[in-house]
Design a protein around this motif. Structure first.
Motif: not given
Length: 296
Positions: A99, A117-118, A123, A126, A128-131, A147
């Motif tokens: 993240m 992001t987390g 976290d 989730d 949605r936090r994955w870069c 993301q």
């Protein structure tokens, strides 16, 4: 330069798909690739075994010799797209389960986290936090990343911030982060055309907006950003490389295909097919060997 994650290998081809050569084998789920042709080095990320914290970054000479790990296991979690920034002489990458967006010097020293992001296992679940994707604009002073969100979920984002952390700021608490796009199917890799000031990206999500290559002006005069879909019907598009001087793009997908097209998406053609699960791709003008120039 191309990477096949299914075979754990890195290989090179000419722009027409000819003269395929395997450069490196035995990689641990390779993903991103970058080339410093002037210094004679190829860099790539190894995702390792998600969700284990065992990613790494390696380097070899252009001929595959002198292989070395420059960012060892335990420093980056699941490194994805890799970007070589020639002006600042840095490597940038997205760290998916970590993240993070990270960078280091070309020898692997001075590893920095620029965006966080987390934190922790909850976290990490989730997506949605994955870069994932990353690109750098040294002229405009911006760092861009994706993301991706869950598969085909429509929660993908493209964001940007300053290249460097603001004075006194922490990577998890930056106030200069700007969301350029949200609600995308599943954005993956990024590329910049700094001459025309355009942002390009691949998207793995569902049609009609997913399985595509897209672009948008970096700084539209009216401030409105609407993705222009350039290519569709990819089989989960991943890697993207631009040749702005030649007016071309190159794209890989997980079905093992490599496509070439004009920068507006026209004149699409397959230059390789069924090569295994292809991930990263980088274009480089290599020093001449014997007679003539090799453009990989």
């Amino acid at each position: 330069m191309l990477e096949a994650s299914s075979g754990g290998r890195l290989f090179s081809v000419n722009p027409d798909g000819s003269d395929k050569k395997v450069v490196v084998t035995g990689c641990r789920v390779p993903d991103g690739v970058a080339v410093d042709a002037a210094a004679g080095h190829i860099y790539w990320t190894n995702m390792g075994t998600p969700p284990e914290n065992d990613g790494s970054i390696e380097r070899v000479d252009l001929d595959g010799g002198n292989r070395a790990t420059i960012v060892p296991v335990g420093i980056t979690y699941t490194p994805k797209q890799l970007h070589f920034e020639a002006v600042g002489r840095k490597l940038y990458w997205g760290d998916r389960e970590g993240m993070r967006v990270m960078r280091c010097d070309l020898d692997g020293s001075n590893v920095e986290t620029l965006v966080q992001t987390g934190q922790g296992g909850e976290d990490r679940r989730d997506e949605r936090r994955w870069c994932v994707g990353v690109a750098v604009d040294p002229v405009g002073g911006h760092l861009y990343w994706t993301q991706k969100g869950p598969s085909d979920a429509g929660h993908g984002k493209i964001l940007r911030a300053g290249i460097d952390l603001p004075a006194g700021a922490r990577a998890a608490e930056r106030r200069d982060v700007e969301t350029l796009f949200e609600g995308l199917p599943e954005p993956i890799d990024l590329e910049l055309d700094l001459t025309e000031r355009m942002l390009y990206w691949t998207d793995r999500g569902d049609p009609p907006r997913g399985n595509s290559v897209n672009r948008s002006p970096l700084d539209p005069p009216d401030g409105r950003r609407t993705p222009e879909i350039l290519l569709t019907h990819l089989m989960e598009g991943i890697g993207l490389a631009l040749d702005p001087d030649g007016g071309l793009m190159y794209v890989t997908d997980l079905a093992g295909n490599v496509y070439a097209a004009d920068l507006d998406g026209s004149n699409r053609r397959e230059i390789l097919v069924l090569q295994g699960n292809l991930t990263g791709i980088a274009r480089a003008v290599l020093p001449p060997t014997g007679t003539g120039r090799r453009d990989d």
